[in-house]
Write an enzyme that holds these catalytic residues in place. Structure first.
Site, PDB file in Angstrom:
ATOM      1  N   GLY A   1      38.629  37.827  31.622  1.00  0.00           N
ATOM      2  CA  GLY A   1      39.119  38.984  32.365  1.00  0.00           C
ATOM      3  C   GLY A   1      40.354  39.586  31.718  1.00  0.00           C
ATOM      4  O   GLY A   1      40.418  40.779  31.436  1.00  0.00           O
TER       5      GLY A   1
ATOM      6  N   MET B   1      44.583  38.384  29.806  1.00  0.00           N
ATOM      7  CA  MET B   1      45.415  37.326  29.248  1.00  0.00           C
ATOM      8  C   MET B   1      46.891  37.659  29.411  1.00  0.00           C
ATOM      9  O   MET B   1      47.325  38.761  29.119  1.00  0.00           O
ATOM     10  CB  MET B   1      45.041  37.142  27.764  1.00  0.00           C
ATOM     11  CG  MET B   1      45.844  36.091  27.059  1.00  0.00           C
ATOM     12  SD  MET B   1      45.557  34.445  27.802  1.00  0.00           S
ATOM     13  CE  MET B   1      47.120  33.679  27.447  1.00  0.00           C
TER      14      MET B   1
ATOM     15  N   GLU C   1      47.771  38.137  36.191  1.00  0.00           N
ATOM     16  CA  GLU C   1      48.397  38.058  34.859  1.00  0.00           C
ATOM     17  C   GLU C   1      49.902  38.249  34.971  1.00  0.00           C
ATOM     18  O   GLU C   1      50.681  37.573  34.317  1.00  0.00           O
ATOM     19  CB  GLU C   1      47.797  39.096  33.900  1.00  0.00           C
ATOM     20  CG  GLU C   1      46.281  39.044  33.749  1.00  0.00           C
ATOM     21  CD  GLU C   1      45.713  37.664  33.446  1.00  0.00           C
ATOM     22  OE1 GLU C   1      46.411  36.860  32.812  1.00  0.00           O
ATOM     23  OE2 GLU C   1      44.572  37.388  33.879  1.00  0.00           O
TER      24      GLU C   1
ATOM     25  N   ASN D   1      49.730  37.072  27.883  1.00  0.00           N
ATOM     26  CA  ASN D   1      50.708  37.009  26.786  1.00  0.00           C
ATOM     27  C   ASN D   1      52.061  37.578  27.220  1.00  0.00           C
ATOM     28  O   ASN D   1      52.121  38.628  27.855  1.00  0.00           O
ATOM     29  CB  ASN D   1      50.199  37.823  25.604  1.00  0.00           C
ATOM     30  CG  ASN D   1      48.734  37.585  25.340  1.00  0.00           C
ATOM     31  OD1 ASN D   1      48.340  36.480  25.070  1.00  0.00           O
ATOM     32  ND2 ASN D   1      47.928  38.634  25.488  1.00  0.00           N
TER      33      ASN D   1
ATOM     34  N   GLU E   1      45.011  32.052  23.648  1.00  0.00           N
ATOM     35  CA  GLU E   1      44.702  30.929  24.529  1.00  0.00           C
ATOM     36  C   GLU E   1      43.223  30.585  24.351  1.00  0.00           C
ATOM     37  O   GLU E   1      42.403  31.504  24.318  1.00  0.00           O
ATOM     38  CB  GLU E   1      44.966  31.271  25.998  1.00  0.00           C
ATOM     39  CG  GLU E   1      44.795  30.055  26.892  1.00  0.00           C
ATOM     40  CD  GLU E   1      45.150  30.317  28.367  1.00  0.00           C
ATOM     41  OE1 GLU E   1      45.374  31.467  28.752  1.00  0.00           O
ATOM     42  OE2 GLU E   1      45.185  29.337  29.115  1.00  0.00           O
TER      43      GLU E   1
HETATM   44  N1  0A1 Z   1      44.835  32.591  31.003  1.00  0.00           N
HETATM   45  C1  0A1 Z   1      43.913  33.637  31.306  1.00  0.00           C
HETATM   46  C2  0A1 Z   1      42.507  33.301  31.057  1.00  0.00           C
HETATM   47  C3  0A1 Z   1      42.037  33.278  29.659  1.00  0.00           C
HETATM   48  C4  0A1 Z   1      41.689  32.096  29.106  1.00  0.00           C
HETATM   49  C5  0A1 Z   1      41.136  32.053  27.846  1.00  0.00           C
HETATM   50  C6  0A1 Z   1      40.943  33.251  27.202  1.00  0.00           C
HETATM   51  O1  0A1 Z   1      40.357  33.276  25.987  1.00  0.00           O
HETATM   52  C7  0A1 Z   1      39.793  32.135  25.534  1.00  0.00           C
HETATM   53  C8  0A1 Z   1      41.310  34.445  27.734  1.00  0.00           C
HETATM   54  C9  0A1 Z   1      41.875  34.453  28.994  1.00  0.00           C
HETATM   55  C10 0A1 Z   1      43.969  33.887  32.787  1.00  0.00           C
HETATM   56  O2  0A1 Z   1      44.022  32.944  33.558  1.00  0.00           O
HETATM   57  O3  0A1 Z   1      43.900  35.015  33.191  1.00  0.00           O
HETATM   58 ZN    ZN Z   2      45.347  32.664  34.822  1.00  0.00          ZN
END
Ligand code: 0A1
Ligand code: ZN
Length: 849
Positions: free
Chosen positions: A254, A256, A291, A258, A122
């Site tokens: 923080g 991710m 997460e 996945n 992401e």
């Molecule tokens: N989706 C994750 C946040 C996140 C966004 C970008 C990242 O790398 C560029 C890493 C994590 C969340 O909301 O926790």
């Molecule tokens: Zn998030």
């Protein structure tokens, strides 16, 4: 290095991809500097898309071979991707590329952290792994084979087979590429298990580096609690046989979400009482929940495009806040969230980086993982829930999951669900997603013949690209108190929809005292000329715990502003009122600790600026220090009594009750240190058996200028622990006096253990510098220069973390001419750096605009 000629992308230009990716097969042959990635994808024409060239994203990939339906092809390759002639119907695309994870310091795509392979895709990192339609609306079923000598090889979904030097994974749930993950390394496991509400057994694993096994138990319990909570509160069950979490030391954010393989910054998952503070434990519990909750709000229902980021993030932050409120204290959580919102989101909304919760254009999406999208996005959902009520909210969410499961959805879809579930027209409410800026609500009142009238006027100051704003729907929760302190009207939600609107309350025997914006029912700035007496009355009597705290906060703010601007003495009437509250042992110690907090120096600068006064960071620092000293002296007899009350005699637990007591204890210790030169802190430092007590004592010692011995001892004790050493680095900068902050930070960057490539370590020093208000704003510009020096250096390695840290300069326009000039010069110096990344180019351009 990224393509530095920035291209702006607009929400209005959205077009679907011309093909669907029906199946994706990936094979990774791992090697640190030459990993081979083979992809085999079945594409079929998308009947809903306009005619277009076949374009796949791809960056920094070494092409090896390409084929369509088995026959070699030669696509045209540029810095951003490839185009290729393709058959009219469905076809099989095959590609092989080579990448070098060991040279990837941007921590996006496939990279290495302490010898372990891991990914971060992401928002647009998958294109650094292979050529692919790297956009969230292209969802596919992935099968992944990993070849390598590492003992542990993980990917999304369920394990499908493994043998000597290989492992295969299959994820049955269609997903966008940003949710792809791969981890390989010699890791150890902290196992767990969960039985879902329909009786399915799920294997849980927390994978860490050898040596970190002792820091996993809390995270595993937090995961189980999250799984249970999402079943009980939202009816959402986990949907794979296995759920893996991996801790990595080098990570930009923080954690991710996945699918089935969450990857965490080790600071957001590893914890033990000896090495982690109560605040760390609470944050870890919240991030694990966040997460995990994404599995439904983000993964099962994802975003159509990155403009819709708040669809998953606002909702998931809202859900994790609900979870924390249920697990801990709802009142403490709400106050902490509002402090955070005012500290991080309000400045964003009031400066050059202001953008709507759903932005309409961007150059680099990574620059939009902001407090506005996340935290204001969550506030918007909270307002929606307040407006429709709890039952309708639950009904709408059921409908959302039912209607959009498997979709890549939009804010329009989200709001339509609420309209259909409630019959409400949300056209005006939608402005919360499109209008940037913090609305101000001015309040006036009248009382005549038993009728009390509240008049509310709303106004949102202009923001970049949005000079005029239309009125928004603002839920204003109000209660009325009788002069004797009884509640004359329990909380009622007023819906402010006009620019100006009056609300009347009849049948009152005396003029009431209003308690407005209870629970902080909307993310607005309330403007009300209130007497100190009235605020003191609310501090003593308000039944709404948030507004009771807010009354004290308002008085603290006014007291400090008067000290700064008029050289006034501290407001003793407020201090007496506050004393009554903190003496009240019937109140939760955590709440009393919050009551003892003061507005931050940066918040005071913002208030002064809003009132047309140029903030002087030194004067703000001096007034804050004077007030702290006055409070310590005034309460000198009370402090030992409070310290006694704050003592925990049971074995350490990071729960709300114990951590509340320790929070009170540490507030008391900070005051005591102003009287005894750090004697009590020294004793606490020596005897502490947990990090919360040890660190709060160390902070007091450093603050009192008596920390050198303790810092050396702390380092000797914790030298081998990266996360604890981050605290050692950060605390020295955070707790140092304004004249020495920049010098301290500079000296720490010369320490052999300072590693700019590790985002946690970089942020520990540079983040603390930026947060130390008077230190960062030292009049000779040393703070600005040091930060800019390091941002320039870091950009060559890690543009994403560099760009995020540029926001330290977001308030530059509010200061005096000298400081403004110095900050501007540093921003221009950054902007002029040859080869600057797209991420940082966008940030400095916006900051200078
Ligand atoms: N989706 C994750 C946040 C996140 C966004 C970008 C990242 O790398 C560029 C890493 C994590 C969340 O909301 O926790
Ligand atoms: Zn998030």
């Amino acid at each position: 290095m990224k393509d530095a000629s920035p291209q702006t992308i607009y929400l209005k230009d959205y077009t679907p991809f011309g093909w669907t990716a029906e199946e994706v097969h990936l094979t990774f042959v791992l090697a640190p500097s030459a990993t081979r990635v083979r992809s085999r994808i079945r594409f079929a024409p998308n009947p809903d898309a306009p005619q277009q060239d076949f374009f796949l994203h791809g960056e920094q990939l070494k092409p090896i071979s390409f084929a369509i339906d088995g026959a070699p092809v030669s696509p045209e390759i540029t810095e951003t991707g490839l185009t290729c002639a393709v058959p009219e119907g469905a076809f099989i695309w095959e590609a092989e590329v080579e990448i070098a994870p060991v040279e990837n310091f941007a921590l996006e795509g496939l990279y290495m952290s302490n010898g372990m392979y891991c990914t971060q895709c992401e928002a647009e990192g998958f294109r650094k792994i292979t050529f692919y339609p790297d956009r969230p609306d292209v969802m596919s079923v992935f099968t992944v084979r990993i070849e390598g000598d590492e003992t542990v090889k993980l990917s999304n979904g369920n394990p499908q087979g493994q043998g000597d030097g290989w492992a295969e994974w299959h994820d049955p749930w269609p997903k966008p590429a940003y949710l792809f993950a791969l981890v390989a390394g010699d890791l150890v496991n902290h196992p767990g298990a969960f039985t879902t509400m329909s009786g399915r057994e799920v294997e849980l694993n927390l994978w860490v580096r050898p040596g970190d096994e002792g820091k996993c138990a809390f995270g595993m319990e937090a995961l189980k609690k999250s799984m249970k909570w999402d079943e009980e509160v939202y009816g959402r069950e986990y949907d794979l046989d296995i759920f893996n979490i991996v801790a990595v030391d080098d990570f930009n954010m923080g954690a991710m979400e996945n699918k089935g393989l969450n990857i965490f910054n080790s600071s957001a998952v590893l914890a033990s009482p000896e090495t982690s503070t109560d605040a760390n434990f609470e944050r870890i519990e919240a991030i694990i929940a966040h997460e995990y909750f994404h599995n439904w709000t983000g993964n099962r229902i994802t975003c159509r495009d990155w403009f819709q980021l708040c669809l998953k993030e606002g909702l998931t932050v809202f859900r994790d806040a609900q979870f924390t409120s249920d697990m801990r204290s709802a009142e403490v959580k709400r106050i902490s969230d509002v402090i955070d919102l005012r500290g991080r989101q309000f400045p964003e909304d009031q400066g050059p980086l202001s953008h709507p919760v759903r932005p309409e254009s961007f150059q680099e999406i990574n620059n939009f993982y902001t407090a506005t999208v996340y935290e204001k996005g969550a506030e918007v959902i909270g307002m929606l829930k307040t407006l429709v009520g709890d039952e309708a909210y639950a009904k709408a969410l059921d409908l959302y999951f039912e209607r959009h499961d498997g979709d890549a959805a939009t804010i329009e879809d989200w709001l339509k669900v609420f309209e259909d579930a409630t019959g409400r027209d949300l056209t005006q409410f939608k402005r919360w997603y499109s209008q940037a800026g913090t609305p101000h609500v001015a309040v006036s009142e009248a009382f005549e013949n038993g009728t009390y009238t509240l008049t509310l006027k709303q106004h949102t100051p202009p923001t970049p690209g949005q000079p005029d704003k239309a009125p928004q729907v603002i839920p204003v929760a109000v209660g009325l108190l009788s002069p004797n302190g009884d509640e004359a009207l329990p909380t009622k939600v007023l819906e402010l929809t006009e620019a100006e609107q009056s609300f009347t309350f009849e049948g009152l025997s005396a003029k009431p005292v209003p308690s407005i914006l209870r629970g902080f029912s909307a993310p607005v700035v309330l403007e009300r000329e209130t007497s100190k007496e009235e605020r003191a009355f609310l501090l003593a009597h308000d039944t709404d715990t948030f507004n009771r705290w807010e009354a004290s906060r308002d008085l603290a703010r006014e007291c400090l502003v008067a000290m700064i601007t008029e050289g006034a003495e501290p407001d003793t009437a407020w201090l007496d009122g506050l004393e009554a509250v903190i003496r009240d042992s019937a109140l939760d110690p955590a709440y009393r600790a919050l009551m003892l907090g003061l507005p931050t120096q940066s918040e005071l600068a913002q208030v002064l600026h809003q009132r047309g006064v140029t903030p002087d960071p030194d004067a703000i620092w001096t007034a804050t220090e004077t007030l702290k000293k006055t409070r310590a002296e005034r309460w000198s007899k009370l402090l030992p009594q409070l310290a006694e009350e704050a003592k925990v005699t049971e074995p350490y637990q990071p729960d709300a009750e114990q951590s509340g007591k320790r929070a009170l204890g540490s507030a008391v210790l900070a005051l005591t240190s102003r009287l005894d030169g750090g004697e009590a802190a020294k004793a606490q430092f020596e005897s502490a058996d947990n990090m919360t007590l040890q660190l709060s004592a160390l902070a007091c010692l450093v603050q009192a200028g008596a920390g050198e011995d303790a810092l050396a001892k702390f380092r000797a004790q914790w030298n081998g622990d990266r996360l604890v050493m981050d605290k050692w680095f950060g605390l020295q900068v955070a707790a140092s006096g304004p004249s020495e902050t920049a010098d301290r930070a500079k000296a720490l960057t010369e320490d052999p253990d300072f590693d700019m490539k590790n985002p946690n370590r970089f942020r520990a020093v540079m983040g603390a510098l930026a947060m130390n208000h008077a230190g960062f704003h030292r009049i000779d510009g040393a703070g600005y220069q040091l930060l800019a020096d390091w941002l320039i250096k870091l950009d060559e390695k890690n543009p994403q973390t560099t760009a995020r840290m540029c926001s330290a300069f977001q308030t530059w326009k509010r200061y005096d001419e000298t400081r403004r000039g110095l900050m501007k010069a540093q921003l221009e110096r950054i902007a002029a750096k040859p080869g600057l990344s797209r991420d940082v180019t966008e940030m400095v351009t916006r900051l200078l605009s």
